[in-house]
Design a protein around this motif. Structure first.
Motif, PDB file in Angstrom:
ATOM      1  N   ILE A 130       0.851  -1.192   0.000  1.00 30.46           N
ATOM      2  CA  ILE A 130       0.000   0.000   0.000  1.00 30.46           C
ATOM      3  C   ILE A 130       0.888   1.243   0.000  1.00 30.46           C
ATOM      4  O   ILE A 130       1.891   1.282   0.711  1.00 30.46           O
ATOM      5  CB  ILE A 130      -0.892   0.028   1.272  1.00 30.46           C
ATOM      6  N   VAL A 131       0.490   2.246  -0.787  1.00 31.77           N
ATOM      7  CA  VAL A 131       1.162   3.546  -0.705  1.00 31.77           C
ATOM      8  C   VAL A 131       0.276   4.470   0.125  1.00 31.77           C
ATOM      9  O   VAL A 131      -0.891   4.696  -0.214  1.00 31.77           O
ATOM     10  CB  VAL A 131       1.358   4.178  -2.102  1.00 31.77           C
ATOM     11  N   HIS A 132       0.809   4.978   1.216  1.00 29.38           N
ATOM     12  CA  HIS A 132       0.060   5.862   2.119  1.00 29.38           C
ATOM     13  C   HIS A 132       0.393   7.306   1.744  1.00 29.38           C
ATOM     14  O   HIS A 132       1.545   7.724   1.826  1.00 29.38           O
ATOM     15  CB  HIS A 132       0.474   5.542   3.553  1.00 29.38           C
ATOM     16  N   LEU A 133      -0.639   8.045   1.333  1.00 22.56           N
ATOM     17  CA  LEU A 133      -0.440   9.403   0.824  1.00 22.56           C
ATOM     18  C   LEU A 133      -0.906  10.414   1.863  1.00 22.56           C
ATOM     19  O   LEU A 133      -2.109  10.517   2.150  1.00 22.56           O
ATOM     20  CB  LEU A 133      -1.233   9.569  -0.472  1.00 22.56           C
ATOM     21  N   ASP A 134       0.033  11.141   2.447  1.00 17.78           N
ATOM     22  CA  ASP A 134      -0.287  12.112   3.489  1.00 17.78           C
ATOM     23  C   ASP A 134      -0.663  13.450   2.867  1.00 17.78           C
ATOM     24  O   ASP A 134       0.188  14.151   2.324  1.00 17.78           O
ATOM     25  CB  ASP A 134       0.904  12.282   4.436  1.00 17.78           C
ATOM     26  N   VAL A 135      -1.947  13.777   2.981  1.00 17.30           N
ATOM     27  CA  VAL A 135      -2.473  15.003   2.382  1.00 17.30           C
ATOM     28  C   VAL A 135      -2.705  16.029   3.491  1.00 17.30           C
ATOM     29  O   VAL A 135      -3.467  15.775   4.429  1.00 17.30           O
ATOM     30  CB  VAL A 135      -3.801  14.708   1.647  1.00 17.30           C
ATOM     31  N   MET A 136      -2.027  17.164   3.395  1.00 10.79           N
ATOM     32  CA  MET A 136      -2.144  18.209   4.431  1.00 10.79           C
ATOM     33  C   MET A 136      -2.482  19.534   3.767  1.00 10.79           C
ATOM     34  O   MET A 136      -1.968  19.856   2.702  1.00 10.79           O
ATOM     35  CB  MET A 136      -0.810  18.345   5.167  1.00 10.79           C
ATOM     36  N   ASP A 137      -3.347  20.291   4.445  1.00 11.39           N
ATOM     37  CA  ASP A 137      -3.921  21.480   3.806  1.00 11.39           C
ATOM     38  C   ASP A 137      -3.465  22.817   4.395  1.00 11.39           C
ATOM     39  O   ASP A 137      -3.945  23.875   3.981  1.00 11.39           O
ATOM     40  CB  ASP A 137      -5.461  21.401   3.862  1.00 11.39           C
ATOM     41  N   GLY A 138      -2.594  22.803   5.407  1.00  8.83           N
ATOM     42  CA  GLY A 138      -2.184  24.067   6.012  1.00  8.83           C
ATOM     43  C   GLY A 138      -3.271  24.703   6.859  1.00  8.83           C
ATOM     44  O   GLY A 138      -3.159  25.865   7.246  1.00  8.83           O
ATOM     45  N   HIS A 139      -4.337  23.951   7.131  1.00  5.87           N
ATOM     46  CA  HIS A 139      -5.465  24.477   7.907  1.00  5.87           C
ATOM     47  C   HIS A 139      -5.819  23.513   9.041  1.00  5.87           C
ATOM     48  O   HIS A 139      -5.717  23.848  10.206  1.00  5.87           O
ATOM     49  CB  HIS A 139      -6.666  24.702   6.986  1.00  5.87           C
ATOM     50  N   PHE A 140      -6.188  22.283   8.689  1.00  6.50           N
ATOM     51  CA  PHE A 140      -6.430  21.255   9.720  1.00  6.50           C
ATOM     52  C   PHE A 140      -5.115  20.908  10.419  1.00  6.50           C
ATOM     53  O   PHE A 140      -5.079  20.632  11.611  1.00  6.50           O
ATOM     54  CB  PHE A 140      -7.058  20.004   9.094  1.00  6.50           C
ATOM     55  N   PRO A 173      -0.744  22.229  10.346  1.00  7.41           N
ATOM     56  CA  PRO A 173       0.000  23.429   9.916  1.00  7.41           C
ATOM     57  C   PRO A 173       0.844  23.251   8.649  1.00  7.41           C
ATOM     58  O   PRO A 173       1.357  24.236   8.121  1.00  7.41           O
ATOM     59  CB  PRO A 173       0.903  23.737  11.115  1.00  7.41           C
ATOM     60  N   ASN A 174       0.963  22.045   8.149  1.00  6.89           N
ATOM     61  CA  ASN A 174       1.834  21.799   6.997  1.00  6.89           C
ATOM     62  C   ASN A 174       0.996  21.619   5.725  1.00  6.89           C
ATOM     63  O   ASN A 174      -0.206  21.397   5.787  1.00  6.89           O
ATOM     64  CB  ASN A 174       2.647  20.530   7.262  1.00  6.89           C
ATOM     65  N   ILE A 175       1.649  21.708   4.565  1.00  6.95           N
ATOM     66  CA  ILE A 175       0.981  21.499   3.271  1.00  6.95           C
ATOM     67  C   ILE A 175       1.795  20.479   2.476  1.00  6.95           C
ATOM     68  O   ILE A 175       3.018  20.591   2.410  1.00  6.95           O
ATOM     69  CB  ILE A 175       0.890  22.822   2.473  1.00  6.95           C
ATOM     70  N   THR A 176       1.111  19.476   1.903  1.00  4.73           N
ATOM     71  CA  THR A 176       1.871  18.485   1.112  1.00  4.73           C
ATOM     72  C   THR A 176       1.339  18.406  -0.317  1.00  4.73           C
ATOM     73  O   THR A 176       1.620  19.291  -1.119  1.00  4.73           O
ATOM     74  CB  THR A 176       1.856  17.094   1.789  1.00  4.73           C
ATOM     75  N   ILE A 177       0.591  17.350  -0.608  1.00  7.96           N
ATOM     76  CA  ILE A 177       0.156  17.125  -1.994  1.00  7.96           C
ATOM     77  C   ILE A 177      -1.361  17.002  -2.057  1.00  7.96           C
ATOM     78  O   ILE A 177      -2.007  16.803  -1.044  1.00  7.96           O
ATOM     79  CB  ILE A 177       0.791  15.841  -2.587  1.00  7.96           C
ATOM     80  N   GLY A 178      -1.893  17.083  -3.268  1.00  6.28           N
ATOM     81  CA  GLY A 178      -3.337  16.955  -3.475  1.00  6.28           C
ATOM     82  C   GLY A 178      -3.636  16.118  -4.701  1.00  6.28           C
ATOM     83  O   GLY A 178      -2.753  15.439  -5.237  1.00  6.28           O
ATOM     84  N   PRO A 179      -4.890  16.156  -5.169  1.00  2.70           N
ATOM     85  CA  PRO A 179      -5.311  15.306  -6.281  1.00  2.70           C
ATOM     86  C   PRO A 179      -4.438  15.392  -7.539  1.00  2.70           C
ATOM     87  O   PRO A 179      -4.216  14.343  -8.173  1.00  2.70           O
ATOM     88  CB  PRO A 179      -6.745  15.778  -6.562  1.00  2.70           C
ATOM     89  N   PRO A 180      -3.915  16.549  -7.976  1.00  2.00           N
ATOM     90  CA  PRO A 180      -3.126  16.536  -9.223  1.00  2.00           C
ATOM     91  C   PRO A 180      -1.886  15.644  -9.136  1.00  2.00           C
ATOM     92  O   PRO A 180      -1.546  14.955 -10.106  1.00  2.00           O
ATOM     93  CB  PRO A 180      -2.721  18.016  -9.401  1.00  2.00           C
ATOM     94  N   VAL A 181      -1.224  15.650  -7.982  1.00  2.00           N
ATOM     95  CA  VAL A 181      -0.022  14.810  -7.821  1.00  2.00           C
ATOM     96  C   VAL A 181      -0.424  13.332  -7.756  1.00  2.00           C
ATOM     97  O   VAL A 181       0.203  12.467  -8.381  1.00  2.00           O
ATOM     98  CB  VAL A 181       0.767  15.224  -6.560  1.00  2.00           C
TER      99      VAL A 181
END
Ligand code: ZN
Length: 206
Positions: A22-32, A34-42
């Motif tokens: 399994i690939v675990h994709l950590d999605v962070m939004d800078g709101h919930f 404090p960090n920002i990572t990747i989203g649907p386009p990546v």
């Protein structure tokens, strides 16, 4: 989030060769968080180069708003945080309608009671054993102890995944509590020999 974001496709190929499921994709939004990572386009680009199960961990506010874009990008499984969801029942239903399996996640300070009503409706419960938002934090033993109660709550057929500070030693602890799915970040991606790193975690759990 522990992989090298500049060479994600190669990183995924390497751990695929090493037997990861399994690939675990950590999605962070800078709101919930404090960090920002990747989203649907990546994720959509990665989907084209990998056949592994994509497990998207949404550390975001308003997860219901983004369920569809993540499903369309190719996430097979989508986990959202109980702390971020207005209507978790409806979101689980929506994820199933989108053809995804659903997961509910709880932060280290969130009690098991918070997920009691919805955990049995999911395919997976994700237990955070660090505060969400940053990799490389130390494992929180008290948070891991919740796994025992969650296993009693959901029975044998729902996966219990653990995220945060997983290494051979903590892996063996959480598996003894009833976890069956482990997210390893730094323990794999900080090592040059990924096969040895993955084998060390697997062997510790046997
Ligand atoms: Zn995660």
């Amino acid at each position: 989030m522990s992989a090298d974001f500049a060479r994600l496709a190669q990183e995924i190929a390497e751990v695929t060769d090493a037997g990861v499921n399994i690939v675990h994709l950590d999605v962070m939004d800078g709101h919930f968080v404090p960090n920002i990572t990747i989203g649907p386009p990546v994720i959509a680009k990665l989907r084209k180069v990998s056949g592994l199960v994509f497990d998207a961990h949404l550390m975001i506010s308003e997860p219901a708003k983004y369920a569809e874009p993540f499903a369309r990008a190719g996430a097979d499984h989508i986990t959202f945080h109980i702390e971020a969801a207005d209507d978790p029942h409806r979101l689980i239903e929506k994820l199933h309608q989108l053809g995804c399996t659903a997961g509910i996640c709880l932060n280290p300070q969130t009690p098991v009671e918070a997920i009691e009503a919805v955990a049995p409706l999911c395919e997976m419960v994700l237990v955070m054993t660090v505060h969400p938002g940053f990799g490389g934090q130390a494992f929180m033993p008290e948070a891991a102890k919740k796994i025992v109660r969650i296993r009693e709550l959901v029975g044998p057929d729902i996966r219990i995944e653990v995220d945060g500070g997983i290494d051979p030693q903590t892996a063996s602890t959480v598996v003894s509590y009833g976890a069956d799915t482990l997210v390893a970040g730094k323990a794999i991606f900080a090592e040059s020999d990924r096969i040895a790193a993955i084998n060390a975690i697997r062997e510790a759990c046997e």
